[in-house]
Every structure is written in C-alpha cells, then in structure tokens.
Design a protein around this motif. Structure first.
Motif, PDB file in Angstrom:
ATOM      1  N   ASP A 107      10.050  12.427  -3.065  1.00  0.00           N
ATOM      2  CA  ASP A 107      11.056  11.779  -2.440  1.00  0.00           C
ATOM      3  C   ASP A 107      10.503  11.209  -0.935  1.00  0.00           C
ATOM      4  OD1 ASP A 107      11.437  14.095  -0.897  1.00  0.00           O
ATOM      5  OD2 ASP A 107      13.430  14.408  -1.847  1.00  0.00           O
ATOM      6  N   GLU A 108      11.403  10.442  -0.280  1.00  0.00           N
ATOM      7  CA  GLU A 108      11.019   9.845   0.936  1.00  0.00           C
ATOM      8  C   GLU A 108      10.917  11.115   2.008  1.00  0.00           C
ATOM      9  OE1 GLU A 108      10.338   7.032   2.007  1.00  0.00           O
ATOM     10  OE2 GLU A 108      10.409   6.110   0.245  1.00  0.00           O
ATOM     11  N   ALA A 109      11.686  12.050   1.781  1.00  0.00           N
ATOM     12  CA  ALA A 109      11.470  13.268   2.746  1.00  0.00           C
ATOM     13  C   ALA A 109      10.237  13.787   2.675  1.00  0.00           C
ATOM     14  CB  ALA A 109      12.640  14.344   2.602  1.00  0.00           C
ATOM     15  N   GLN A 110       9.880  13.922   1.532  1.00  0.00           N
ATOM     16  CA  GLN A 110       8.580  14.778   1.300  1.00  0.00           C
ATOM     17  C   GLN A 110       7.340  13.757   1.862  1.00  0.00           C
ATOM     18  OE1 GLN A 110       8.974  15.249  -2.824  1.00  0.00           O
ATOM     19  NE2 GLN A 110       8.567  17.690  -2.768  1.00  0.00           N
ATOM     20  N   ALA A 111       7.532  12.368   1.445  1.00  0.00           N
ATOM     21  CA  ALA A 111       6.614  11.555   2.266  1.00  0.00           C
ATOM     22  C   ALA A 111       6.610  11.719   3.400  1.00  0.00           C
ATOM     23  CB  ALA A 111       7.011  10.151   1.870  1.00  0.00           C
ATOM     24  N   GLU A 161       0.710  -1.247  -0.197  1.00  0.00           N
ATOM     25  CA  GLU A 161       0.058  -0.059  -0.090  1.00  0.00           C
ATOM     26  C   GLU A 161       0.877   1.153   0.121  1.00  0.00           C
ATOM     27  OE1 GLU A 161      -3.382   0.231  -0.148  1.00  0.00           O
ATOM     28  OE2 GLU A 161      -3.878  -1.719  -0.220  1.00  0.00           O
ATOM     29  N   TYR A 162       2.017   1.325   0.736  1.00  0.00           N
ATOM     30  CA  TYR A 162       2.786   2.426   0.950  1.00  0.00           C
ATOM     31  C   TYR A 162       3.480   2.811  -0.437  1.00  0.00           C
ATOM     32  CZ  TYR A 162       6.581   5.636   2.382  1.00  0.00           C
ATOM     33  OH  TYR A 162       7.457   6.562   2.515  1.00  0.00           O
ATOM     34  N   SER A 163       3.968   1.624  -1.142  1.00  0.00           N
ATOM     35  CA  SER A 163       4.310   1.756  -2.527  1.00  0.00           C
ATOM     36  C   SER A 163       3.679   2.261  -3.621  1.00  0.00           C
ATOM     37  CB  SER A 163       5.182   0.480  -2.770  1.00  0.00           C
ATOM     38  OG  SER A 163       5.905   0.267  -4.258  1.00  0.00           O
ATOM     39  N   ASN A 164       2.461   1.798  -3.496  1.00  0.00           N
ATOM     40  CA  ASN A 164       1.344   1.952  -4.261  1.00  0.00           C
ATOM     41  C   ASN A 164       1.271   3.825  -4.142  1.00  0.00           C
ATOM     42  OD1 ASN A 164       1.132  -0.446  -5.642  1.00  0.00           O
ATOM     43  ND2 ASN A 164      -0.715  -0.745  -4.483  1.00  0.00           N
ATOM     44  N   LEU A 165       0.826   3.921  -3.159  1.00  0.00           N
ATOM     45  CA  LEU A 165       0.625   5.523  -2.818  1.00  0.00           C
ATOM     46  C   LEU A 165       1.672   6.431  -2.967  1.00  0.00           C
ATOM     47  CD1 LEU A 165      -1.586   7.464  -1.757  1.00  0.00           C
ATOM     48  CD2 LEU A 165      -0.768   6.844   0.724  1.00  0.00           C
ATOM     49  N   ARG A 218       1.695   6.964  -6.734  1.00  0.00           N
ATOM     50  CA  ARG A 218       0.972   7.884  -7.003  1.00  0.00           C
ATOM     51  C   ARG A 218       1.196   9.156  -7.163  1.00  0.00           C
ATOM     52  NH1 ARG A 218      -4.220   5.737  -4.179  1.00  0.00           N
ATOM     53  NH2 ARG A 218      -3.024   3.961  -3.929  1.00  0.00           N
ATOM     54  N   TYR A 219       1.632   9.460  -5.661  1.00  0.00           N
ATOM     55  CA  TYR A 219       2.221  10.954  -5.409  1.00  0.00           C
ATOM     56  C   TYR A 219       3.392  11.231  -6.412  1.00  0.00           C
ATOM     57  CZ  TYR A 219      -0.815  11.935  -1.306  1.00  0.00           C
ATOM     58  OH  TYR A 219      -1.673  12.224  -0.450  1.00  0.00           O
ATOM     59  N   ASN A 220       4.304  10.407  -6.568  1.00  0.00           N
ATOM     60  CA  ASN A 220       5.407  10.497  -7.418  1.00  0.00           C
ATOM     61  C   ASN A 220       5.023  10.841  -8.798  1.00  0.00           C
ATOM     62  OD1 ASN A 220       8.126  10.859  -7.820  1.00  0.00           O
ATOM     63  ND2 ASN A 220       8.352   8.544  -8.413  1.00  0.00           N
ATOM     64  N   GLN A 221       4.064  10.076  -9.453  1.00  0.00           N
ATOM     65  CA  GLN A 221       3.432  10.398 -10.744  1.00  0.00           C
ATOM     66  C   GLN A 221       2.743  11.727 -10.846  1.00  0.00           C
ATOM     67  OE1 GLN A 221       0.655   7.536 -11.833  1.00  0.00           O
ATOM     68  NE2 GLN A 221       1.159   7.792 -13.987  1.00  0.00           N
TER      69      GLN A 221
END
Length: 175
Positions: free
Chosen positions: A73-77, A56-60, A63-66
């Motif tokens: 990136d991870e910092a924004q996540a 689920e984390y990878s999918n979300l 989506r945000y990356n797209q």
C-alpha cells in the motif's frame, strides 16, 4: 555610504523597496531556471516530467504490489521511499539521455513505430492492432504522446548502451 544613507533616509527607503521588488520579480519570472510547470526538475538539458514520474511510479508500485501478492500500500511505498527511487532512476536516465544528446544519438519515428508494433500486447494475429494499443493507453491514463516519448527515450538509452558496450581490440585486452 552608511552616513549618506542616514542623511537621506527617505531616498534610501525608496531605493530599498525598489531593490526588494526587483529581487522578488526576478525570482518570480526567472527563478524557475527554465523548468516548466509540467516537470519536477531538470538534469542537464533533460526535464524530469511529471507524467513520466507518474508512469514510472505506477509501474514500480505495481511491481512491488505483485511481489507482495496485493498487500503493498501507499504507507509501505512511502516507508520504502518509492518516490525517491523513481526520481533517482529518472535522474540516471536523464544523465544517459544527456550523453546521448552530446553524441548525437537519435531514434527516428520509424524505429519507435517498429518497436511499438513489436510488442505482443499490441498485436493481433501477428500484426499491430491499433485498437489494442488505444485500449492500453486509455486504461493506463497516459496520452499517446507520453507513452511514445518514453518509448523513444528508452530506445535512445538502449542505443547509447550498445555503443558504449563495444568489444575491445585484442591489443587493448593485452594491455
């Protein structure tokens, strides 16, 4: 009682050590409250599994990356609390699965297989292509079991919503 403990200090020390050790062992053995090492928590009877969290984390994240054209990136996540979003979403799904379990709603392996076979990504010339499915599973880093369990849970959630979204009778609308 305090006076007895003061008179029998050696015995009191032994009893206190036994009590402390009992609490420690009870916490080590039963302290997990039925949560296995492959889960991050439990909502009702439904475990929140680590593999599902990762998926689920990878999918979300994707989506945000797209949406941000590859600049996420991870910092924004972390700043957005992406992990918390995923956990809240998983908890909400678990509540629905608990409700479905109470209602006795099930999904058969045949229903799961039919849904899996209907995905266009897993089809070749209109038929299910096992090789395409296996390639997807291999590239995603998931196991077949994890993917199919998640698919089955999604189908149960869909069935539950369909049952809850029934049209009312005309008398109910008038009331």
């Amino acid at each position: 009682m305090i006076s007895w403990m003061q008179r029998n200090k050696k015995f009191t020390v032994v009893v206190m050590w036994i009590a402390a050790l009992s609490f420690i062992l009870a916490g080590a053995v039963g302290g997990s409250m039925g949560i296995s090492s492959s889960s991050i928590g439990k909502v009702g009877d439904v475990e929140l599994r680590k593999d599902k969290f990762q998926m689920e984390y990878s999918n979300l994240f994707s989506r945000y990356n797209q949406m941000m054209q590859g600049k996420f990136d991870e910092a924004q996540a972390k700043q957005m609390g992406l992990q918390d979003q995923v956990i809240r979403n998983m908890a909400a799904q678990a509540k629905i699965l608990n409700l479905a379990n109470e209602f006795g709603i099930i999904v058969t392996d045949e229903e799961t297989g039919a849904k899996l076979a209907s995905y266009p990504a897993f089809q070749n010339e209109g038929k299910f292509d096992r090789k395409a499915y296996d390639t997807y599973i291999q590239n995603s880093g998931l196991s077949h079991e994890t993917f199919e369990t998640n698919l089955k849970e999604q189908l149960i959630i869909e069935k539950t919503f369909k049952l809850l979204n029934t049209k009312g009778l005309e008398n109910e609308y008038k009331a």
